[in-house]
Structure formats: C-alpha cells, structure tokens
Motif scaffolding. Structure first.
Motif, PDB file in Angstrom:
ATOM      1  N   SER A 109      51.981 -38.924 -16.404  1.00  0.00           N
ATOM      2  CA  SER A 109      51.425 -38.163 -17.513  1.00  0.00           C
ATOM      3  C   SER A 109      50.402 -38.993 -18.274  1.00  0.00           C
ATOM      4  O   SER A 109      50.526 -40.221 -18.353  1.00  0.00           O
ATOM      5  CB  SER A 109      52.526 -37.736 -18.493  1.00  0.00           C
ATOM      6  OG  SER A 109      53.431 -36.854 -17.871  1.00  0.00           O
ATOM      7  N   ILE A 110      49.409 -38.293 -18.819  1.00  0.00           N
ATOM      8  CA  ILE A 110      48.511 -38.912 -19.785  1.00  0.00           C
ATOM      9  C   ILE A 110      48.586 -38.076 -21.059  1.00  0.00           C
ATOM     10  O   ILE A 110      48.683 -36.852 -21.008  1.00  0.00           O
ATOM     11  CB  ILE A 110      47.052 -39.041 -19.275  1.00  0.00           C
ATOM     12  CG1 ILE A 110      46.501 -37.710 -18.773  1.00  0.00           C
ATOM     13  CG2 ILE A 110      46.963 -40.113 -18.221  1.00  0.00           C
ATOM     14  CD1 ILE A 110      45.027 -37.779 -18.356  1.00  0.00           C
ATOM     15  N   TYR A 111      48.573 -38.780 -22.176  1.00  0.00           N
ATOM     16  CA  TYR A 111      48.683 -38.145 -23.484  1.00  0.00           C
ATOM     17  C   TYR A 111      47.450 -38.495 -24.302  1.00  0.00           C
ATOM     18  O   TYR A 111      46.990 -39.631 -24.284  1.00  0.00           O
ATOM     19  CB  TYR A 111      49.917 -38.659 -24.237  1.00  0.00           C
ATOM     20  CG  TYR A 111      51.225 -38.346 -23.562  1.00  0.00           C
ATOM     21  CD1 TYR A 111      51.970 -37.238 -23.930  1.00  0.00           C
ATOM     22  CD2 TYR A 111      51.721 -39.177 -22.565  1.00  0.00           C
ATOM     23  CE1 TYR A 111      53.186 -36.954 -23.323  1.00  0.00           C
ATOM     24  CE2 TYR A 111      52.933 -38.902 -21.946  1.00  0.00           C
ATOM     25  CZ  TYR A 111      53.663 -37.790 -22.332  1.00  0.00           C
ATOM     26  OH  TYR A 111      54.862 -37.514 -21.731  1.00  0.00           O
ATOM     27  N   THR A 112      46.950 -37.521 -25.028  1.00  0.00           N
ATOM     28  CA  THR A 112      45.866 -37.752 -25.969  1.00  0.00           C
ATOM     29  C   THR A 112      46.101 -36.844 -27.166  1.00  0.00           C
ATOM     30  O   THR A 112      47.000 -36.004 -27.148  1.00  0.00           O
ATOM     31  CB  THR A 112      44.483 -37.502 -25.311  1.00  0.00           C
ATOM     32  OG1 THR A 112      43.473 -38.004 -26.168  1.00  0.00           O
ATOM     33  CG2 THR A 112      44.248 -36.030 -25.013  1.00  0.00           C
ATOM     34  N   LEU A 113      45.311 -37.017 -28.193  1.00  0.00           N
ATOM     35  CA  LEU A 113      45.444 -36.200 -29.390  1.00  0.00           C
ATOM     36  C   LEU A 113      44.230 -35.312 -29.557  1.00  0.00           C
ATOM     37  O   LEU A 113      43.101 -35.736 -29.317  1.00  0.00           O
ATOM     38  CB  LEU A 113      45.581 -37.092 -30.634  1.00  0.00           C
ATOM     39  CG  LEU A 113      46.767 -38.042 -30.657  1.00  0.00           C
ATOM     40  CD1 LEU A 113      46.713 -38.914 -31.903  1.00  0.00           C
ATOM     41  CD2 LEU A 113      48.085 -37.290 -30.580  1.00  0.00           C
ATOM     42  N   HIS A 118      47.583 -33.007 -32.648  1.00  0.00           N
ATOM     43  CA  HIS A 118      48.545 -32.449 -31.702  1.00  0.00           C
ATOM     44  C   HIS A 118      48.494 -33.286 -30.428  1.00  0.00           C
ATOM     45  O   HIS A 118      47.405 -33.583 -29.923  1.00  0.00           O
ATOM     46  CB  HIS A 118      48.209 -30.988 -31.347  1.00  0.00           C
ATOM     47  CG  HIS A 118      48.323 -30.064 -32.490  1.00  0.00           C
ATOM     48  ND1 HIS A 118      47.216 -29.533 -33.114  1.00  0.00           N
ATOM     49  CD2 HIS A 118      49.393 -29.566 -33.138  1.00  0.00           C
ATOM     50  CE1 HIS A 118      47.609 -28.734 -34.083  1.00  0.00           C
ATOM     51  NE2 HIS A 118      48.922 -28.748 -34.120  1.00  0.00           N
ATOM     52  N   LYS A 119      49.643 -33.655 -29.918  1.00  0.00           N
ATOM     53  CA  LYS A 119      49.692 -34.444 -28.700  1.00  0.00           C
ATOM     54  C   LYS A 119      49.586 -33.513 -27.495  1.00  0.00           C
ATOM     55  O   LYS A 119      50.390 -32.602 -27.323  1.00  0.00           O
ATOM     56  CB  LYS A 119      50.988 -35.248 -28.623  1.00  0.00           C
ATOM     57  CG  LYS A 119      50.991 -36.274 -27.507  1.00  0.00           C
ATOM     58  CD  LYS A 119      52.304 -37.030 -27.423  1.00  0.00           C
ATOM     59  CE  LYS A 119      52.560 -37.835 -28.669  1.00  0.00           C
ATOM     60  NZ  LYS A 119      53.804 -38.640 -28.555  1.00  0.00           N
ATOM     61  N   VAL A 120      48.576 -33.757 -26.657  1.00  0.00           N
ATOM     62  CA  VAL A 120      48.317 -32.945 -25.470  1.00  0.00           C
ATOM     63  C   VAL A 120      48.638 -33.789 -24.244  1.00  0.00           C
ATOM     64  O   VAL A 120      48.068 -34.862 -24.056  1.00  0.00           O
ATOM     65  CB  VAL A 120      46.838 -32.482 -25.415  1.00  0.00           C
ATOM     66  CG1 VAL A 120      46.591 -31.632 -24.178  1.00  0.00           C
ATOM     67  CG2 VAL A 120      46.468 -31.715 -26.683  1.00  0.00           C
ATOM     68  N   GLU A 121      49.555 -33.301 -23.423  1.00  0.00           N
ATOM     69  CA  GLU A 121      49.964 -34.007 -22.210  1.00  0.00           C
ATOM     70  C   GLU A 121      49.416 -33.296 -20.984  1.00  0.00           C
ATOM     71  O   GLU A 121      49.477 -32.073 -20.892  1.00  0.00           O
ATOM     72  CB  GLU A 121      51.493 -34.040 -22.130  1.00  0.00           C
ATOM     73  CG  GLU A 121      52.043 -34.627 -20.851  1.00  0.00           C
ATOM     74  CD  GLU A 121      53.556 -34.513 -20.736  1.00  0.00           C
ATOM     75  OE1 GLU A 121      54.094 -34.987 -19.732  1.00  0.00           O
ATOM     76  OE2 GLU A 121      54.194 -33.947 -21.653  1.00  0.00           O
ATOM     77  N   LEU A 122      48.881 -34.065 -20.060  1.00  0.00           N
ATOM     78  CA  LEU A 122      48.576 -33.575 -18.726  1.00  0.00           C
ATOM     79  C   LEU A 122      49.537 -34.291 -17.796  1.00  0.00           C
ATOM     80  O   LEU A 122      49.658 -35.518 -17.857  1.00  0.00           O
ATOM     81  CB  LEU A 122      47.131 -33.858 -18.324  1.00  0.00           C
ATOM     82  CG  LEU A 122      46.060 -33.186 -19.171  1.00  0.00           C
ATOM     83  CD1 LEU A 122      44.676 -33.517 -18.611  1.00  0.00           C
ATOM     84  CD2 LEU A 122      46.249 -31.685 -19.239  1.00  0.00           C
ATOM     85  N   THR A 123      50.241 -33.536 -16.961  1.00  0.00           N
ATOM     86  CA  THR A 123      51.272 -34.131 -16.129  1.00  0.00           C
ATOM     87  C   THR A 123      51.115 -33.672 -14.688  1.00  0.00           C
ATOM     88  O   THR A 123      50.693 -32.540 -14.433  1.00  0.00           O
ATOM     89  CB  THR A 123      52.669 -33.782 -16.683  1.00  0.00           C
ATOM     90  OG1 THR A 123      53.664 -34.509 -15.975  1.00  0.00           O
ATOM     91  CG2 THR A 123      52.971 -32.300 -16.616  1.00  0.00           C
ATOM     92  N   THR A 124      51.440 -34.576 -13.762  1.00  0.00           N
ATOM     93  CA  THR A 124      51.350 -34.234 -12.347  1.00  0.00           C
ATOM     94  C   THR A 124      52.570 -34.767 -11.617  1.00  0.00           C
ATOM     95  O   THR A 124      53.047 -35.875 -11.894  1.00  0.00           O
ATOM     96  CB  THR A 124      50.046 -34.786 -11.720  1.00  0.00           C
ATOM     97  OG1 THR A 124      49.888 -34.244 -10.409  1.00  0.00           O
ATOM     98  CG2 THR A 124      50.035 -36.299 -11.659  1.00  0.00           C
ATOM     99  N   LEU A 125      53.076 -33.984 -10.709  1.00  0.00           N
ATOM    100  CA  LEU A 125      54.225 -34.354  -9.895  1.00  0.00           C
ATOM    101  C   LEU A 125      53.790 -35.408  -8.880  1.00  0.00           C
ATOM    102  O   LEU A 125      52.754 -35.258  -8.236  1.00  0.00           O
ATOM    103  CB  LEU A 125      54.747 -33.103  -9.173  1.00  0.00           C
ATOM    104  CG  LEU A 125      56.101 -33.162  -8.502  1.00  0.00           C
ATOM    105  CD1 LEU A 125      57.204 -33.428  -9.523  1.00  0.00           C
ATOM    106  CD2 LEU A 125      56.369 -31.844  -7.794  1.00  0.00           C
ATOM    107  N   VAL A 126      54.556 -36.505  -8.753  1.00  0.00           N
ATOM    108  CA  VAL A 126      54.196 -37.567  -7.817  1.00  0.00           C
ATOM    109  C   VAL A 126      55.209 -37.707  -6.678  1.00  0.00           C
ATOM    110  O   VAL A 126      55.136 -38.651  -5.901  1.00  0.00           O
ATOM    111  CB  VAL A 126      53.981 -38.926  -8.537  1.00  0.00           C
ATOM    112  CG1 VAL A 126      52.770 -38.856  -9.458  1.00  0.00           C
ATOM    113  CG2 VAL A 126      55.230 -39.361  -9.292  1.00  0.00           C
ATOM    114  N   VAL A 127      56.151 -36.789  -6.605  1.00  0.00           N
ATOM    115  CA  VAL A 127      57.109 -36.720  -5.505  1.00  0.00           C
ATOM    116  C   VAL A 127      57.012 -35.316  -4.915  1.00  0.00           C
ATOM    117  O   VAL A 127      56.339 -34.445  -5.476  1.00  0.00           O
ATOM    118  CB  VAL A 127      58.556 -37.015  -5.990  1.00  0.00           C
ATOM    119  CG1 VAL A 127      58.668 -38.433  -6.531  1.00  0.00           C
ATOM    120  CG2 VAL A 127      59.021 -35.999  -7.012  1.00  0.00           C
TER     121      VAL A 127
END
Length: 134
Positions: A109-113, A118-127
């Motif tokens: 995940s990467i988090y930015t504001l 507001h904290k915005v997360e982009l997440t990707t499955l790695v399995v």
C-alpha cells in the motif's frame, strides 16, 4: 450472506469542495460528476465504479446539517493492480507528493493525504487471490 463486490464510494467533508475535486482529478485521474437533481453538493468523483462524494464541512455552508459539520474519516482505500500501483508511485513522485509505502504481507500500500488531510490508500494484492481471499 451479503456479497460486497468493491468500494462504491466514500463520503468526505472538506473545507473547499472545488480544491478537493481538482486534487482528485489531478492526482488520481478521477472524473468529476455533478447532477442537477442533487443541487450544489455532493461533487461525485468517479474512477470506474469507485467514487468519492465530496460534501462541505464548513459550518456556515447553507444546507449543511449540524450533525455533519466538520466530520472526517480516517482513510479509504482503492484497489489497483500491480502495474497501476507502480504508475501511481511514479505519478506521486512526478507531482512531488509525499507518500508512505507499507508492506502488509498480502498487500502493498501507499498512503498520501488529500488537501484536507484525508488519508488516501492505494493497495495492491501481491499474492495469489486464493491465498488471501480463500
């Protein structure tokens, strides 16, 4: 059992609706949608079927009910594939946006504001999906 397919939208209260809408357009490439039937707000930002509904947090804004003034959320997450995860990191870097990378074992995940914190997360499955979702 209820089967949830994806994040539909998150509603956020912001200090400046236009500034926030521009941020979501520029940084995440979301499409702005407004509907005459809804009036001045929300501004609905869409990426496919995922959205952020932007409402005013300003106590003086007409039409803002007392119970909703100043409300924020902790964070919300959009799921992206691995290729788009890397594109997002590159985009953040090209725009000079600070972000925090976290390894969550099954996800990265990467988090930015956003402009209102507001904290915005982009997440990707790695399995493989079955390894996490079963």
């Amino acid at each position: 059992m209820i089967h949830l397919r994806f994040l539909d939208h998150v509603a956020i209260r912001v200090a400046d609706m236009e500034r926030s809408a521009r941020w979501y357009e520029k940084v995440l490439g979301m499409k702005r949608c407004t509907f005459p039937e809804w009036g001045a707000f929300p501004i609905f930002m869409l990426a496919g079927k995922c959205g952020v509904a932007i409402f005013p947090a300003n106590p003086g804004h007409p039409g803002t009910e007392e119970r909703f003034k100043g409300i924020k959320i902790d964070h919300f997450a959009f799921n992206v594939d691995r290729a788009n995860f890397e594109k997002a990191r590159q985009r953040y870097e090209s725009l000079g946006i600070e972000y925090d990378f976290q390894d969550h074992t099954f996800f990265h995940s990467i988090y930015t504001l956003d402009p209102d914190g507001h904290k915005v997360e982009l997440t990707t499955l790695v399995v493989e999906e079955d390894e996490f979702y079963g």
